[in-house]
Enzyme design. Structure first.
Site, PDB file in Angstrom:
ATOM      1  N   ASP A 284       0.200   0.063  -5.054  1.00 11.49           N
ATOM      2  CA  ASP A 284      -1.103   0.427  -5.614  1.00 11.49           C
ATOM      3  C   ASP A 284      -1.164   1.865  -6.128  1.00 11.49           C
ATOM      4  O   ASP A 284      -2.100   2.222  -6.836  1.00 11.49           O
ATOM      5  CB  ASP A 284      -2.240   0.130  -4.631  1.00 11.49           C
ATOM      6  N   HIS A 285      -0.204   2.692  -5.811  1.00  8.96           N
ATOM      7  CA  HIS A 285      -0.041   4.036  -6.385  1.00  8.96           C
ATOM      8  C   HIS A 285       1.185   4.664  -5.738  1.00  8.96           C
ATOM      9  O   HIS A 285       1.827   4.063  -4.870  1.00  8.96           O
ATOM     10  CB  HIS A 285      -1.274   4.924  -6.171  1.00  8.96           C
TER      11      HIS A 285
ATOM     12  N   CYS B  42      -6.473   4.159  -3.257  1.00 10.90           N
ATOM     13  CA  CYS B  42      -6.328   2.719  -3.043  1.00 10.90           C
ATOM     14  C   CYS B  42      -7.398   1.864  -3.722  1.00 10.90           C
ATOM     15  O   CYS B  42      -7.105   1.007  -4.553  1.00 10.90           O
ATOM     16  CB  CYS B  42      -6.327   2.421  -1.546  1.00 10.90           C
TER      17      CYS B  42
ATOM     18  N   HIS C 290      -9.845  -3.397  -1.730  1.00 10.80           N
ATOM     19  CA  HIS C 290      -9.689  -2.211  -0.881  1.00 10.80           C
ATOM     20  C   HIS C 290      -9.791  -2.538   0.600  1.00 10.80           C
ATOM     21  O   HIS C 290      -9.071  -1.971   1.427  1.00 10.80           O
ATOM     22  CB  HIS C 290     -10.725  -1.143  -1.228  1.00 10.80           C
TER      23      HIS C 290
ATOM     24  N   ASP D 279       0.827  -1.211   0.000  1.00 10.77           N
ATOM     25  CA  ASP D 279       0.000   0.000   0.000  1.00 10.77           C
ATOM     26  C   ASP D 279       0.864   1.265   0.000  1.00 10.77           C
ATOM     27  O   ASP D 279       1.748   1.428   0.851  1.00 10.77           O
ATOM     28  CB  ASP D 279      -0.895  -0.011   1.244  1.00 10.77           C
ATOM     29  N   ASP D 280       0.602   2.160  -0.955  1.00  9.10           N
ATOM     30  CA  ASP D 280       1.245   3.486  -1.030  1.00  9.10           C
ATOM     31  C   ASP D 280       2.746   3.421  -1.338  1.00  9.10           C
ATOM     32  O   ASP D 280       3.486   4.345  -0.981  1.00  9.10           O
ATOM     33  CB  ASP D 280       1.041   4.269   0.267  1.00  9.10           C
TER      34      ASP D 280
END
Length: 507
Positions: free
Chosen positions: A351-352, A87, A146, A48-49
Site C-alpha cells: 500500500d506504500h 495506509c 483501512h 501493509d507497508d
C-alpha cells in the site's frame, strides 16, 4: 495422424468430409489452449507497508521465495507508485481509481468518511463492488480497506457492525484469535497483548517463540486457505481480497523468520542523511515509530540512530516480510492443489513504501521515493500476460481499470487511472508516463528520470527536483540550479493538480 494422401480419389464426398472433420479435431487437440471464455477469479493480496523490498527487486538479502516465484511467472512492476504515502488514503485511491481531490482523501479516514454511509448506487463504491455487480462472489479477509477487519471503530473501541465498504463484499471474514478485535490484532504481540492494551509501553519489534498462528497473519492465511477449499468448484467467479498486516509496525514475527538472516550481512541505508537544499518540513520526526516507547533509541532528524540499532530494525522488517511471504506461499499451494490457479489472477500490492532510516526517517508519510514506491506483482494464467518485468511507470489508480479489463468488465465511470494491460503484454506504452503523489501540502511527480515536488507552504524551498540518473538516492535537491528543467516539468506536474489544497469540487 490421418494421411490425406491415402484418401482415394474414388472416395465418396461423405467419406472425405468425415475424414477431414476427424483430422481437424485431432489437429485442434494439439494446439495450445486458448484463453478461457469464462471470467477469471481474482486473488488480491494487500501487504501493509511493503516497499519494493523483496528478492525479485534485486534485494538478494531478503528471503521472499514465494513472492519471488510469483513475480518470475508473472509481471513484476519495477516502477509502481502510490498516490498517498499513508495506509487509508492510499487504499482509497486504489479502490476508487481516483487521485485525492480534497483533504480528507489524504487521511486514514478517507474510506470511512467518504463511503461507509453512502447508499448503494449503480456507480460502484470500489472496483470490488463493480466485480460484485457483475456476478462475482466477493470475499474480504483481513485489511483491504483501512480498517483491520473491514468494520468501522476506533483502535480502543469495541467492534461495530458498520462496514467501511458497505456494498463491496458478499462476505467479510476475519479471525482475531486471542486478541479479540481487529485493531488489537493489528498491533499484536505474541502473548495476546497489543500496543493499546500495553499503553504503548512496547518495543517496535518482537521475535516471538510461536508458530505462524502465534501472530494474526497466520490466522488470516489459514482462513483464506479454508475459503479457497470451499471455492474449489465455484458456480460463480470470485474476487478474494486477503490483507496481511506485516511488515507494518510493530515488526513482530515468529523467531524462525528472524533466524533466516545474519544481521551483520543486512545492509544499511544507501541514503541515511537529510538531502541537501531542502526544508525539514519535507520530512518528519518518525512519530509513528517513536510511539513504541520501549525502543532502545528514538529516531529524529537531528541525529541518526546507531548503525547497530538500524540493523536490528531492518532485521525486524525483513523478518516480517519473510513471515508474510510464507503466508502467501500457503495460499499459492492451495490454489495449485485445488486447480484454481488455472483461472485465477493473482495480485500482490504494497500500500506504500517505508523509510528504513533513509533520509533519517523511520516510517512512511513523505513525498520521497522510499515512501511512494511499493511492490506490485500480477500473475495471470494467460500466456499473453506473462511479461516478466515491466518498466512502465504505474500508479495505484491504474490497477482499477486494469483488473476490470483483465476480467472483460466495463467500467461504470471514468477513473483517473488507465489500464496497463499493454505493458503486461510487452507492448509499447504511452509517452510521458508519470505518477502523481500527494501529501504534506505537496504534490510530487515521478517521471522516468526525475522527481519534481511542489509544496504549498510558506517555508522555502517549495520546489524539489531530483535527477535519478546522477542521484538515485535523492541526496540533493537541484531545483534552484535547474531553472529551465523545472520550467519544462512544471506544466506536466500541474496536470496532476487535482485542486486538493483548495478543496475544490471534482470536475
Amino acid at each position: 495422424m490421418i494421411d490425406l494422401s491415402k484418401i482415394s480419389a474414388h472416395s465418396n464426398k461423405t467419406e472425405i468430409i468425415t475424414s477431414l472433420a476427424v483430422f481437424m479435431l485431432v489437429l485442434s487437440g494439439c494446439r495450445e489452449p486458448e484463453k478461457k471464455s469464462v471470467r477469471p477469479n481474482i486473488l488480491f493480496i494487500a501487504v501493509d507497508d511493503l516497499r519494493a523490498e523483496i528478492g525479485a527487486y534485486g534485494k538478494d538479502y531478503v528471503v521472499s521465495p514465494n513472492m519471488d516465484a510469483i513475480a518470475s511467472e508473472g509481471s513484476l512492476f519495477l516502477n509502481h507508485y502510490v498516490q498517498v504515502p499513508t495506509c487509508g488514503a492510499s487504499r482509497h485511491a486504489l479502490l476508487t481509481g481516483y487521485r485525492p481531490w480534497k483533504p480528507i482523501h489524504l487521511s486514514n479516514q478517507a474510506l470511512e468518511k467518504e463511503l461507509s454511509d453512502k447508499p448503494e448506487d449503480s456507480i460502484p463504491e470500489t472496483f470490488i463492488h463493480r466485480f460484485k455487480q457483475e456476478g462475482y462472489q466477493t470475499i474480504g479477509i483481513g485489511k483491504i480497506s483501512h480498517s483491520a477487519d473491514g468494520y468501522v471503530y476506533g483502535y480502543e473501541e469495541s467492534p461495530s457492525q458498520k462496514r467501511e465498504l458497505p456494498h463491496s463484499w458478499s462476505e467479510l471474514l476475519f479471525d482475531a484469535g486471542k486478541w479479540k478485535t481487529g485493531w488489537n490484532a493489528f498491533f499484536a504481540y505474541a502473548d495476546g497483548e497489543n500496543r493499546q492494551s500495553l499503553k504503548k509501553q512496547v518495543k517496535p519489534y518482537e521475535a516471538g517463540e510461536v508458530d505462524d498462528e502465534g501472530y494474526p497473519d497466520g490466522l488470516t492465511a489459514d482462513l483464506a486457505v479454508s475459503k479457497l477449499r470451499e471455492l474449489k468448484d465455484p458456480d460463480q467467479p470470485f474476487f478474494m481480497g486477503v490483507g496481511f498486516f506485516k511488515p507494518h509496525l510493530p515488526f513482530n514475527a515468529p523467531k524462525k523468520y528472524w533466524d533466516l538472516y545474519d544481521r551483520n550481512k543486512i545492509p544499511l541505508s544507501e541514503n541515511p542523511n537529510i538531502p541537501e537544499n531542502i526544508n525539514l518540513k519535507s520530512l518528519h520526526e518518525s512519530g509513528e515509530f517513536n510511539q513504541y516507547t520501549l525502543g532502545e533509541e528514538k529516531a529524529s532528524l537531528s541525529k541518526s540512530v546507531s548503525d547497530s540499532y538500524a540493523r536490528k530494525l531492518r532485521h525486524a522488517y525483513l523478518a516480517s516480510i519473510s513471515y508474510t511471504d510464507a503466508q502467501i506461499g500457503k495460499l499459492m499451494r492451495e490454489l495449485k492443489s485445488t486447480g484454481l490457479d488455472k483461472n485465477t489472477i493473482i495480485v500482490i500490492w504494497g500500500d506504500h513504501g517505508w523509510h528504513l532510516g533513509d533520509q533519517r526517517v523511520w516510517g512512511k508519510h513523505s513525498l520521497f521515493e522510499n515512501a511512494l514506491r511499493s511492490t506490485l506483482i500480477i500473475k495471470s494464467p494467460f500466456l499473453e500476460h506473462r511479461n516478466k518485468t515491466v518498466e512502465t511507470i504505474i500508479e495505484s489508480v491504474d490497477i482499477y481499470p486494469t483488473l476490470l479489463e483483465l476480467a472483460n468488465i466495463t467500467s461504470m465511470q471514468k477513473t483517473d487511472g488507465k489500464s496497463f494491460l499493454n505493458s503486461m503484454e510487452g507492448k509499447e506504452s504511452e509517452e510521458n508516463e508519470v505518477a502523481y503523489s500527494y501529501f504534506k501540502d505537496g504534490i510530487s511527480m515521478r517521471t522516468k528520470n526525475y522527481r519534481l515536488t511542489k509544496y504549498n507552504r510558506q517555508d522555502e524551498p517549495t520546489l524539489e527536483l531530483y535527477d535519478y540518473e546522477i542521484d538515485p538516492w535523492e541526496t540533493k535537491n537541484i531545483a534552484a540550479d535547474s531553472i529551465k528543467l523545472v520550467e519544462k516539468l512544471l506544466p506536466l506536474l500541474e496536470k496532476g493538480d487535482t485542486g486538493i489544497n483548495q478543496n475544490t469540487p471534482r470536475k
